[in-house]
Design a protein around this motif. Structure first.
Motif, PDB file in Angstrom:
ATOM      1  N   TYR A   8     -20.781 -19.421  14.125  1.00  0.00           N
ATOM      2  CA  TYR A   8     -19.587 -20.228  13.874  1.00  0.00           C
ATOM      3  C   TYR A   8     -19.112 -20.865  15.181  1.00  0.00           C
ATOM      4  O   TYR A   8     -19.148 -20.235  16.248  1.00  0.00           O
ATOM      5  CB  TYR A   8     -18.463 -19.371  13.317  1.00  0.00           C
ATOM      6  CG  TYR A   8     -18.618 -18.957  11.869  1.00  0.00           C
ATOM      7  CD1 TYR A   8     -18.619 -19.909  10.859  1.00  0.00           C
ATOM      8  CD2 TYR A   8     -18.741 -17.613  11.527  1.00  0.00           C
ATOM      9  CE1 TYR A   8     -18.744 -19.536   9.529  1.00  0.00           C
ATOM     10  CE2 TYR A   8     -18.861 -17.223  10.199  1.00  0.00           C
ATOM     11  CZ  TYR A   8     -18.870 -18.192   9.200  1.00  0.00           C
ATOM     12  OH  TYR A   8     -19.002 -17.810   7.884  1.00  0.00           O
ATOM     13  N   THR A   9     -18.655 -22.099  15.085  1.00  0.00           N
ATOM     14  CA  THR A   9     -17.994 -22.764  16.203  1.00  0.00           C
ATOM     15  C   THR A   9     -16.499 -22.506  16.057  1.00  0.00           C
ATOM     16  O   THR A   9     -15.807 -23.204  15.308  1.00  0.00           O
ATOM     17  CB  THR A   9     -18.293 -24.272  16.206  1.00  0.00           C
ATOM     18  OG1 THR A   9     -19.705 -24.482  16.251  1.00  0.00           O
ATOM     19  CG2 THR A   9     -17.625 -24.952  17.390  1.00  0.00           C
ATOM     20  N   ASP A 317      -8.436 -27.788   3.317  1.00  0.00           N
ATOM     21  CA  ASP A 317      -8.701 -28.740   4.401  1.00  0.00           C
ATOM     22  C   ASP A 317      -7.569 -28.840   5.412  1.00  0.00           C
ATOM     23  O   ASP A 317      -7.741 -29.491   6.455  1.00  0.00           O
ATOM     24  CB  ASP A 317      -8.972 -30.135   3.825  1.00  0.00           C
ATOM     25  CG  ASP A 317     -10.259 -30.209   3.034  1.00  0.00           C
ATOM     26  OD1 ASP A 317     -11.151 -29.389   3.301  1.00  0.00           O
ATOM     27  OD2 ASP A 317     -10.367 -31.076   2.150  1.00  0.00           O
ATOM     28  N   ARG A 352     -15.981 -22.015   7.734  1.00  0.00           N
ATOM     29  CA  ARG A 352     -16.295 -23.094   8.673  1.00  0.00           C
ATOM     30  C   ARG A 352     -15.219 -24.171   8.659  1.00  0.00           C
ATOM     31  O   ARG A 352     -14.894 -24.756   9.706  1.00  0.00           O
ATOM     32  CB  ARG A 352     -17.658 -23.694   8.330  1.00  0.00           C
ATOM     33  CG  ARG A 352     -18.270 -24.523   9.441  1.00  0.00           C
ATOM     34  CD  ARG A 352     -19.658 -25.028   9.094  1.00  0.00           C
ATOM     35  NE  ARG A 352     -20.575 -23.937   8.824  1.00  0.00           N
ATOM     36  CZ  ARG A 352     -21.033 -23.622   7.617  1.00  0.00           C
ATOM     37  NH1 ARG A 352     -20.643 -24.313   6.556  1.00  0.00           N
ATOM     38  NH2 ARG A 352     -21.879 -22.629   7.462  1.00  0.00           N
ATOM     39  N   LYS A 353     -14.649 -24.440   7.500  1.00  0.00           N
ATOM     40  CA  LYS A 353     -13.561 -25.421   7.442  1.00  0.00           C
ATOM     41  C   LYS A 353     -12.374 -24.963   8.292  1.00  0.00           C
ATOM     42  O   LYS A 353     -11.833 -25.721   9.102  1.00  0.00           O
ATOM     43  CB  LYS A 353     -13.115 -25.635   5.990  1.00  0.00           C
ATOM     44  CG  LYS A 353     -14.010 -26.549   5.177  1.00  0.00           C
ATOM     45  CD  LYS A 353     -13.447 -26.752   3.787  1.00  0.00           C
ATOM     46  CE  LYS A 353     -14.272 -27.760   2.989  1.00  0.00           C
ATOM     47  NZ  LYS A 353     -14.153 -29.123   3.538  1.00  0.00           N
ATOM     48  N   THR A 356     -13.469 -24.430  12.171  1.00  0.00           N
ATOM     49  CA  THR A 356     -14.138 -25.504  12.907  1.00  0.00           C
ATOM     50  C   THR A 356     -13.754 -26.894  12.429  1.00  0.00           C
ATOM     51  O   THR A 356     -13.192 -27.694  13.192  1.00  0.00           O
ATOM     52  CB  THR A 356     -15.674 -25.352  12.783  1.00  0.00           C
ATOM     53  OG1 THR A 356     -16.060 -24.019  13.099  1.00  0.00           O
ATOM     54  CG2 THR A 356     -16.380 -26.331  13.697  1.00  0.00           C
ATOM     55  N   GLU A 357     -14.056 -27.193  11.182  1.00  0.00           N
ATOM     56  CA  GLU A 357     -13.980 -28.578  10.728  1.00  0.00           C
ATOM     57  C   GLU A 357     -12.550 -29.107  10.695  1.00  0.00           C
ATOM     58  O   GLU A 357     -12.296 -30.259  11.073  1.00  0.00           O
ATOM     59  CB  GLU A 357     -14.646 -28.700   9.356  1.00  0.00           C
ATOM     60  CG  GLU A 357     -16.143 -28.413   9.391  1.00  0.00           C
ATOM     61  CD  GLU A 357     -16.751 -28.271   7.995  1.00  0.00           C
ATOM     62  OE1 GLU A 357     -16.020 -28.488   7.008  1.00  0.00           O
ATOM     63  OE2 GLU A 357     -17.941 -27.932   7.911  1.00  0.00           O
ATOM     64  N   ASN A 358     -11.618 -28.301  10.221  1.00  0.00           N
ATOM     65  CA  ASN A 358     -10.242 -28.783  10.102  1.00  0.00           C
ATOM     66  C   ASN A 358      -9.612 -29.061  11.465  1.00  0.00           C
ATOM     67  O   ASN A 358      -9.058 -30.153  11.685  1.00  0.00           O
ATOM     68  CB  ASN A 358      -9.400 -27.790   9.304  1.00  0.00           C
ATOM     69  CG  ASN A 358      -9.891 -27.625   7.877  1.00  0.00           C
ATOM     70  OD1 ASN A 358     -10.622 -28.458   7.364  1.00  0.00           O
ATOM     71  ND2 ASN A 358      -9.484 -26.543   7.233  1.00  0.00           N
ATOM     72  N   ALA A 360     -11.154 -29.590  14.234  1.00  0.00           N
ATOM     73  CA  ALA A 360     -11.922 -30.650  14.887  1.00  0.00           C
ATOM     74  C   ALA A 360     -11.474 -32.025  14.411  1.00  0.00           C
ATOM     75  O   ALA A 360     -11.286 -32.950  15.209  1.00  0.00           O
ATOM     76  CB  ALA A 360     -13.415 -30.447  14.630  1.00  0.00           C
ATOM     77  N   GLU A 361     -11.283 -32.165  13.100  1.00  0.00           N
ATOM     78  CA  GLU A 361     -10.869 -33.461  12.560  1.00  0.00           C
ATOM     79  C   GLU A 361      -9.448 -33.813  12.979  1.00  0.00           C
ATOM     80  O   GLU A 361      -9.158 -34.959  13.349  1.00  0.00           O
ATOM     81  CB  GLU A 361     -10.973 -33.453  11.038  1.00  0.00           C
ATOM     82  CG  GLU A 361     -10.588 -34.781  10.406  1.00  0.00           C
ATOM     83  CD  GLU A 361     -10.771 -34.803   8.906  1.00  0.00           C
ATOM     84  OE1 GLU A 361     -10.445 -35.839   8.287  1.00  0.00           O
ATOM     85  OE2 GLU A 361     -11.229 -33.788   8.335  1.00  0.00           O
ATOM     86  N   ILE A 367     -17.724 -31.621  17.269  1.00  0.00           N
ATOM     87  CA  ILE A 367     -18.399 -30.381  16.882  1.00  0.00           C
ATOM     88  C   ILE A 367     -19.808 -30.331  17.468  1.00  0.00           C
ATOM     89  O   ILE A 367     -20.268 -29.266  17.914  1.00  0.00           O
ATOM     90  CB  ILE A 367     -18.446 -30.255  15.349  1.00  0.00           C
ATOM     91  CG1 ILE A 367     -17.018 -30.159  14.785  1.00  0.00           C
ATOM     92  CG2 ILE A 367     -19.249 -29.037  14.926  1.00  0.00           C
ATOM     93  CD1 ILE A 367     -16.939 -30.147  13.278  1.00  0.00           C
TER      94      ILE A 367
END
Length: 404
Positions: A8-9, A317, A352-353, A356-358, A360-361, A367
């Protein structure tokens, strides 16, 4: 499906940093240096974590990077932490400046912090995203600082001061004057952040006031959300990004249900109780619509109830995780264990959301650029999927809260 050995990031949406007074001096305008030296000579540090070697975590690049590596955290969103020039106390808890001189000097202090923060983030540009400070005593100054924050790459956005209810020299956040500020933040896509633990009134100097603070600070930390919803700011500025960090979330479903009931009643009848509302003051949608549209939650050392409530209210999200590094109550150095406590039974795609993803966005992390760091330090899918059956010999408060 994620491989179990995938890393995981991990991006923490809540960390803190700040410069030393010696560092801040280099970022002050020259006209304030003499007065700063006099202020610094009289300053007495009341904070234990800023008085011993722990203070170095706020600005020592090597120490901070090493500790974040050891904790498995690849990226961090940075709120302020140390005491800026001319401040009367810790930056997050300090009340707004009251007179013109105090405002001028403390504004110079937070601008020095913002300049320092740009350079601090530049030491690890892929891993650090800073949040700049503003005051809202003067809307024109606040807008100028938001534009500066955008232009200088502090993609964490702006930290919104939380105005205590007994402050009458600064407008509360539902005042129409703030529309100019919200418009600029929406136009520039600058997130507006509010941090927990802020906005409390002055308490009587008696021992029980510490308990009053503990009991009441959660409510006062949430007031900015209520003010922006009910003032119609989210109706007028649907693209405004509003983030509540380190405020939990288990309270949000009940609050939203209550506000929805009020707003639905007002739309149906134009009144509630003995209060009457003009058509132009009636919101066309519910609080639940606005929080899902405009709000993100940065959940620091969250309980499962916080995660469930946030996902239920704003959607997967708009939920992020935070470690609260370098505070003593942070999950550091046990962040991987803390993640196992709350995410072990989650779908890795949802983990991951949140991790990382949330963030990051929202905050502008790359990423792909973080991937090599994550491969080196990040916890694996298999590791986070293992339930915690026992705690370390000396666990911190974050782990104990989740275990109770």
């Amino acid at each position: 499906m994620a491989s179990t050995d995938e890393h995981y990031t991990v991006i923490s949406a809540d960390t803190h940093a700040g410069g030393s007074h010696a560092m801040y001096r280099d970022y002050l305008e020259e006209k304030y240096l003499e007065d700063f030296d006099a202020w610094r000579d009289k300053y007495k540090n009341p904070f234990s974590d800023l008085g011993d070697t722990r203070r170095l975590r706020n600005w020592d690049d090597e120490m901070r990077t090493r500790q974040q590596d050891e904790d498995g955290v690849a990226g961090e969103v940075i709120f302020p932490n140390t005491v800026p020039p001319f401040f009367p106390s810790f930056v997050l808890f300090a009340r707004p400046p009251k007179d013109a001189k105090d405002y001028e000097y403390r504004l110079a202090g937070i601008r020095a912090h913002n300049r320092w923060l740009v350079d601090f983030c530049a030491q690890q540009p892929e891993r650090r995203k800073g949040i700049g400070q503003i005051f809202i005593n003067d809307i024109d100054d606040a807008i100028e600082d938001v534009r500066w924050i955008k232009e200088h790459g502090l993609t964490g956005g702006a930290l919104l001061p939380n105005i205590p209810p007994d402050v009458d020299w600064v407008h509360q956040l539902n005042h129409p004057d703030f529309d100019r500020l919200w418009a600029v933040c929406e136009e520039l896509d600058v997130p507006v952040n509010v941090h927990g633990g802020t906005g409390t009134p002055m308490y009587e100097p008696v021992p029980s006031s510490a308990l009053m603070l503990i009991a009441e600070v959660p409510y006062f930390s949430r007031r900015p959300l209520i003010y922006l919803i009910l003032s119609g700011a989210f109706e007028r500025f649907p693209g405004l990004k509003f983030v509540l960090t380190e405020s939990g979330a288990d309270w949000i479903p009940e609050l939203v249900r209550t506000l929805d009931g009020h707003l639905e009643s007002i739309r149906a009848t134009g009144e509630i109780g003995e209060l009457r509302f003009k058509p132009e003051h009636i919101l066309p949608r519910n609080a639940s619509d606005y929080v899902r549209q405009n709000c993100w939650f940065g959940l620091s050392f969250p309980k499962k109830a916080d995660l469930d409530a946030a996902v239920q209210t704003v959607g997967i999200d708009h939920v992020m995780w935070g470690s609260d590094y370098p505070h003593d109550e942070a999950t550091t150095p046990y962040s991987s264990i803390a993640l196992r406590q709350v995410f072990h039974d989650w779908d890795p795609a949802d983990v991951r959301k949140v991790l990382t993803e949330n963030p990051a966005e929202l905050y502008g992390f790359d990423i792909a650029a973080l991937a090599p760091v994550a491969e080196r330090i990040g916890p694996t899918v298999a590791e986070i999927a293992r339930p915690v059956t026992e705690l370390p010999a000396e666990p911190n408060m974050a782990l104990l809260r989740n275990a109770s």
